[in-house]
Design an enzyme around this catalytic site. Structure first.
Site, mmCIF file in Angstrom:
data_model
loop_
_atom_site.group_PDB
_atom_site.id
_atom_site.type_symbol
_atom_site.label_atom_id
_atom_site.label_comp_id
_atom_site.label_asym_id
_atom_site.label_seq_id
_atom_site.Cartn_x
_atom_site.Cartn_y
_atom_site.Cartn_z
ATOM 1 N N SER A 100 0.816 -1.226 0.000
ATOM 2 C CA SER A 100 0.000 0.000 0.000
ATOM 3 C C SER A 100 0.845 1.268 0.000
ATOM 4 O O SER A 100 0.322 2.376 0.089
ATOM 5 C CB SER A 100 -0.928 0.007 1.219
ATOM 6 N N ASN B 253 -1.995 -2.912 13.050
ATOM 7 C CA ASN B 253 -3.447 -2.721 13.034
ATOM 8 C C ASN B 253 -3.863 -1.456 13.777
ATOM 9 O O ASN B 253 -4.660 -0.651 13.275
ATOM 10 C CB ASN B 253 -4.150 -3.937 13.642
ATOM 11 N N THR C 133 -40.605 26.380 -8.967
ATOM 12 C CA THR C 133 -40.908 24.997 -8.590
ATOM 13 C C THR C 133 -41.073 24.244 -9.904
ATOM 14 O O THR C 133 -41.582 24.800 -10.892
ATOM 15 C CB THR C 133 -42.208 24.881 -7.760
ATOM 16 N N HIS C 134 -40.622 23.005 -9.933
ATOM 17 C CA HIS C 134 -40.665 22.195 -11.163
ATOM 18 C C HIS C 134 -39.936 22.880 -12.322
ATOM 19 O O HIS C 134 -40.265 22.650 -13.490
ATOM 20 C CB HIS C 134 -42.112 21.887 -11.573
ATOM 21 N N LYS D 154 -18.763 31.117 -27.950
ATOM 22 C CA LYS D 154 -19.069 30.366 -26.746
ATOM 23 C C LYS D 154 -18.265 30.833 -25.535
ATOM 24 O O LYS D 154 -17.098 31.171 -25.631
ATOM 25 C CB LYS D 154 -18.806 28.872 -26.967
ATOM 26 N N ASN E 224 -18.188 28.952 -21.909
ATOM 27 C CA ASN E 224 -18.766 27.779 -21.256
ATOM 28 C C ASN E 224 -18.559 27.759 -19.741
ATOM 29 O O ASN E 224 -17.485 28.132 -19.258
ATOM 30 C CB ASN E 224 -18.149 26.504 -21.846
ATOM 31 N N GLU F 132 -19.819 22.746 -14.501
ATOM 32 C CA GLU F 132 -20.103 21.433 -15.090
ATOM 33 C C GLU F 132 -19.203 20.351 -14.502
ATOM 34 O O GLU F 132 -19.647 19.224 -14.243
ATOM 35 C CB GLU F 132 -19.933 21.506 -16.610
ATOM 36 N N TYR G 269 -9.602 -6.851 12.510
ATOM 37 C CA TYR G 269 -9.003 -6.311 11.291
ATOM 38 C C TYR G 269 -8.935 -7.380 10.202
ATOM 39 O O TYR G 269 -8.634 -8.542 10.458
ATOM 40 C CB TYR G 269 -7.593 -5.784 11.572
ATOM 41 N N GLN H 83 -7.675 -2.200 3.962
ATOM 42 C CA GLN H 83 -6.680 -1.379 3.270
ATOM 43 C C GLN H 83 -7.335 -0.525 2.189
ATOM 44 O O GLN H 83 -6.817 0.515 1.792
ATOM 45 C CB GLN H 83 -5.610 -2.287 2.650
#
Length: 474
Positions: free
Chosen positions: A23, A110, A155-156, A283, A285, A290, A317, A322
């Site tokens: 790891s 551990n 709303t909606h 454009k 953007n 996003e 454990y 891990q």
């Protein structure tokens, strides 16, 4: 392959197995926590007479040196070691010989990894809280500046009633304020020290767990050694809280994307937070908004992965655990990055006030107030509702708003209308007569802003004493 075990094995671990098991490539992020936890542990061993004072002092001095060298870049964390714990201990043994081998007395990997992860998450909780506070300060500054900026409420995704930009921003203030409360809740539950739990059943050495817990800024030691090494609830809680933050950021981003569209034109995003098109020169953007929206799923994925990992693990454990690191580290970096970028975008955004007000008027957001006008003049509400529905249909056909109708046109639908109807259904009246707590009127919003300012000033859960412990320097 550098590892700290193997006495009962008769041959080397297969290289593929070793690589799969290791790891170090991601848990090296925990070097600071690992060394600080080791220093606290060794100091306690010295005070308890488990190590001599001279031995403890030697180990502490060398651990501090290792930490300093790693931070300076003069000591590289090598991937030849299985994990960060092996790296630190191996370097220590290389430098101190048999004395270095005494570091791990009364400790297991551990409880060591449980400590490192808990300390790391605790710091990240504090940093997330600070980013949330900065975002709330930006939102509050927008609220203060726009208590009279009228816009449609939805709303909606249909225009519903007129509100103010301050009121709309206030809804997001409440969301992110709750996110800060979640940071506090996580900290309160997680701030107990697993060090001294051993592999799962404690140790026969006379450890002073209260001593190490206090030294590392914890409330106290965990009270069950099996749970101490196998608990990852705090990771799941933090990932859940980050998912909530990302959900709130994503909702906010979605609205900014809509508001930025040619059809709405409610906002203009600063050039520093926009991009252009490689083919369409016109454009501009909303890429940051996003991307924040898109990265939300990435954080959700980490939460679901962690929940799935933990769901079938018996005590105590298991190596599955891990998996608590890699995706968690990524989710933390993602969420914190999104918070910082979103705050910068929001702080520099320009709100098109005239366009917002125009949209509210043309969206018949004062239709409810027109119906209330009729009710206040004796017309039953259901009849008033139908009358205003006819008026809206007439306005759609004519391409005008309700307040652009002449009194004769209004009275042709209902003779109840009088000259005072225009004042009753003006955008300002519609907003400012709503005075209840939480409503959009200027008066109500100014009262709320005073409360929010006070809350923001007092809501930090990190005391000066705790902050010093968080920045623990042995």
């Amino acid at each position: 392959m550098a590892q700290l075990w193997g006495g009962r094995f008769t041959k080397e671990t297969d290289q593929l197995v070793y690589n799969f098991n290791a790891s170090i490539t991601f848990d090296k992020k925990l070097y600071k926590q690992d060394i600080e936890g080791s220093i606290a542990h060794v100091k306690m061993l010295g005070r308890q007479g488990i190590l001599s004072e001279e031995e403890a002092a030697q180990i502490v001095a060398e651990l501090k040196k290792i930490k300093k060298e790693v931070e300076a870049g003069t000591l590289a964390i090598s991937d030849q070691y299985e994990d960060i714990h092996s790296f630190v201990e191996a370097v220590l043994i290389e430098r101190l010989g048999d004395v270095g081998k005494k570091l791990h007395t009364g400790r297991s990997r551990n409880d060591q990894v449980a400590l490192d992860m808990r300390m790391y998450i605790r710091t990240e909780v504090a940093q997330t809280d600070e980013l949330l506070k900065e975002l709330l300060e930006t939102i509050l500054s927008i609220m203060k500046a726009h208590t009279e900026t009228i816009m449609p409420g939805f709303t909606h995704l249909q225009k519903a009633q007129p509100i103010t930009l301050a009121h709309h921003m206030g809804a997001y203030f409440e969301m992110f304020k709750r996110d800060r409360f979640r940071m506090r809740d996580i900290y309160e539950r997680m701030n107990y020290c697993p060090l001294g739990s051993g592999a799962l059943a404690g140790t026969t050495y006379p450890l002073d767990r209260d001593d190490t817990a206090k030294a590392l800024g914890f409330y106290g030691p965990t009270l069950n050694s099996m749970d101490g090494v196998s608990d990852r609830d705090y990771v799941i809680e933090y990932l859940s809280a980050l998912s909530m933050i990302m959900m709130h950021l994503s909702r906010f981003s979605e609205e900014i994307i809509i508001w930025n569209s040619n059809e709405y034109q409610f906002v203009e995003i600063d050039d520093g937070y926009s991009t252009g098109s490689s083919i369409m020169p016109q454009k501009k953007n909303p890429d940051i908004a996003e991307l924040v929206r898109g990265k939300t799923g990435r954080v959700y994925g980490a939460l679901m992965s962690m929940l799935t990992t933990m769901k079938g693990i018996p005590l105590a454990y298991n190596k599955d655990m891990q998996e608590d690191k890699e995706l968690t580290f990524d989710a933390i970096d993602t969420a914190k990055g999104c918070l910082a970028l979103f705050q910068g975008m929001l702080a520099t955004i320009h709100f098109q006030k005239d366009q917002m007000r125009k949209s509210a008027a043309l969206g018949f957001t004062n239709a409810t107030d027109a119906a209330d006008y009729l009710v206040n003049h004796g017309v039953p509400f259901r009849d008033a509702h139908g009358i205003v529905g006819q008026i809206v249909l007439y306005c759609i056909e004519k391409g005008i708003s309700i307040d652009e109708m002449s009194l004769d046109e209004l009275r042709a639908v209902s003779p109840v209308f009088e000259e005072d109807v225009y004042e009753a259904i003006s955008m300002e009246t519609c907003v400012n007569k709503r005075l209840t707590v939480g409503a959009p009127s200027k008066e109500a919003m100014e009262r709320v802003i005073v409360v929010l300012e006070k809350e923001l000033a007092e809501s930090g859960f990190l005391t000066e004493e705790w902050e010093q412990k968080l920045l623990f320097t042995p």
